[in-house]
Design an enzyme around this catalytic site. Structure first.
Site, short mmCIF file in Angstrom:
data_model
loop_
_atom_site.label_atom_id
_atom_site.label_comp_id
_atom_site.label_asym_id
_atom_site.label_seq_id
_atom_site.Cartn_x
_atom_site.Cartn_y
_atom_site.Cartn_z
CD1 TRP A 6 -2.72 -1.14 2.53
CD2 TRP A 6 -2.50 -1.95 0.47
NE1 TRP A 6 -3.66 -2.15 2.37
CE2 TRP A 6 -3.53 -2.67 1.11
CE3 TRP A 6 -2.18 -2.29 -0.85
CZ2 TRP A 6 -4.25 -3.69 0.48
CZ3 TRP A 6 -2.88 -3.31 -1.48
CH2 TRP A 6 -3.90 -3.99 -0.82
CG ASN B 161 -7.12 -4.01 -2.55
OD1 ASN B 161 -6.79 -4.96 -3.26
ND2 ASN B 161 -7.73 -4.16 -1.38
CD GLU B 162 -9.90 -7.48 -2.98
OE1 GLU B 162 -9.43 -8.63 -3.12
OE2 GLU B 162 -10.56 -7.15 -1.96
CE1 TYR C 32 -7.15 -14.37 -1.18
CE2 TYR C 32 -8.02 -12.56 -2.49
CZ TYR C 32 -7.03 -13.08 -1.67
OH TYR C 32 -5.93 -12.32 -1.36
CD GLU D 170 -5.37 -9.17 -2.87
OE1 GLU D 170 -6.17 -9.91 -2.24
OE2 GLU D 170 -5.39 -7.93 -2.77
CD1 TRP E 260 -3.83 -12.51 1.60
CD2 TRP E 260 -3.34 -10.64 0.45
NE1 TRP E 260 -4.17 -11.44 2.39
CE2 TRP E 260 -3.88 -10.29 1.71
CE3 TRP E 260 -2.96 -9.64 -0.42
CZ2 TRP E 260 -4.06 -8.95 2.09
CZ3 TRP E 260 -3.13 -8.32 -0.04
CH2 TRP E 260 -3.69 -7.99 1.21
#
Length: 473
Positions: A130, A245-246, A326, A366, A408
């Protein structure tokens, strides 16, 4: 015979079996090229294998300022692949989001160095972290355009340490989620300024909030590192900028609001910094522009979050695609073979789309599995990681768009209290560490074997079709 010796021997055989000189450097005969390639490969392996004989571990994997063999230059994009110094650059990397915060305090700063040292020791070359912390504890940006210089100096330290260990950084500029401030914090700032805002997705459309974000982008990209004296936008240590992010915009399932924001911000980043690559930071969900691909999503909710993988990545100024994986969050927490099956199909779909529709590289930025998942065991994690690596190697052999992955996440020793369940501590995960190291070695060999001038046509002459990159993985 260990894997490094085996690959070195294979490299010798491959080099000396060249029947043409199309891939040779101009002005050198085959013996010179063969020796140079062998020397380069040996040098890299000696700096990236696990288990150093040097008693002074502090210098492990550090870049020598006088190293002229591998100039530290910008990562660029050539068609569907990344390239550095006229050679393909395939990524084996990792996420560790909290590096800047740890670097603020002298008592934890050493963990940044320790992490880069350990990651470099297994050949990892890219870290995603970040470059924001908005309005929270140890905030970089305390309020719009007001920065804590000590925290900025901590980010300077992260960038400078990464270079020492030959690790490049993907720096994310804000978050969709409340963690570290992100989109919700910008909306809170807007409300404090008297703006009439209805939900967090106003971040993507309200002119004042967009100006807040642009000001942050401009400040970070124009930052002059207090350690290296290099402006961020001129620093090859930075691999790419990530917009957010996302990103999700559930208030507009059509995707139009987020699409307009991406178009505006990708263009803006490029106006400030035309040298670096830019990516969005998406999870990879298919949206309304490709209804035939919506069933590939892991669940029906994914098509309602306002993202649209192909449409979003066709924006001018976006250089490569990002995808997350994920299965345990998107399908079901208990681990099962369906997670492996999904991972394969999810990756292949996005690699194919990056090739056919986008003409750009894709990084699976990720992926992982949580130790908190019911039924978790290390063998399953190793199987998942191997699946990701094998899929990418298959793409690399064909010169495809599958250009890398970032697990990740990787942690140094003594930071377990930060673990969200996904952390891999290399020193405590020998089987996983071995898989990561072997994948790095294979990518290093692949990156070294063929100069970009080959235009990928030399892969058959190098014996790539016969060479099994996945052996022993």
């Amino acid at each position: 015979m260990d894997i490094h010796t085996t690959i070195l021997l294979l490299c010798i055989l491959l080099v000396y079996n060249l029947n043409t000189t199309n891939c040779l450097t101009l002005g050198l005969n085959e013996d010179h090229v063969s020796n140079a390639m062998l020397d380069k490969t040996t040098h890299h392996f000696s700096n990236h294998r696990i288990g150093y004989d040097d008693d002074d571990g502090d210098d492990m994997g550090r870049m020598d300022d006088g190293d002229e063999d591998e100039p530290w230059t910008m990562v660029q994009k050539s068609g569907k692949q990344f390239v550095v110094n006229d050679q393909p650059f395939y990524v084996n990397g990792f996420n560790t989001y909290w590096l800047m915060v740890f670097a603020v305090d002298a008592s934890t700063r050493g963990k940044v160095t320790e992490l880069f040292q350990q990651a470099s020791g297994v050949g990892m070359t890219v870290c995603r972290t970040w470059a924001f912390n908005d309005g929270q504890w140890r905030a970089l940006q305390k309020k719009p355009s007001v920065y804590d210089e000590d925290v900025f100096k901590a980010l300077d330290f992260v960038v400078s340490e990464a270079k020492k260990f030959k690790i490049r950084l993907i720096l994310s500029l804000t978050n969709n989620w409340d963690s570290y401030g992100g989109k919700p914090q910008y909306v809170r700032w807007g409300k404090e300024a008297g703006l009439n805002l209805t939900n967090d997705d106003d971040f993507f459309s309200h002119p004042t909030l967009k100006d807040y974000y642009k000001a942050h982008v401009k400040t970070v990209l124009n930052r002059v590192n207090t350690i290296t004296n290099i402006t961020y936008k001129d620093d090859p240590t930075i691999f790419a900028w990530e917009l957010i992010n996302e990103a999700r915009c559930t208030s507009d399932p059509s995707g139009d609001k987020l699409q307009e924001w991406i178009e505006e911000m990708a263009y803006y980043v490029k106006t400030v910094d035309p040298k670096h690559l830019v990516e969005i930071g998406l999870e990879g969900f298919y949206g309304p522009s490709t209804p035939n691909k919506v069933p590939i999503n892991p669940n029906t909710y994914c098509q309602q979050v306002g993202t649209d993988f192909i449409r979003n990545h066709q924006v001018l100024g976006v250089d490569f695609a990002s995808v997350h994986i994920y299965a345990d969050s998107w399908i079901s927490p208990p681990i099962s073979d369906t997670h492996i099956t999904f991972t394969k199909s999810w990756m292949q779909s996005h690699i194919d789309d990056a090739e056919k529709y986008l003409g750009m590289p894709v990084i699976f930025s990720e992926f992982g599995v949580s130790a908190k998942d019911p039924g978790f065991n290390t063998s399953f994690r190793d199987s998942l990681i191997s699946t990701v690596y094998n899929t990418l190697l298959d793409s690399a052999r064909k010169g495809g768009s599958g250009s890398g992955s970032l697990v990740w996440q990787v942690f140094p020793d003594g930071t377990e209290y930060m673990d969200d369940g996904y952390a891999i501590i290399l020193s405590k995960s020998p089987s996983t560490t071995k898989i990561i190291s072997r994948h790095s070695t294979r990518l290093t060999l692949f990156n070294s074997l063929c100069n970009w001038k080959c235009r990928w046509g030399c892969k058959k002459r190098h014996g790539f079709d016969e060479f099994d990159y996945r052996a022993e993985l």
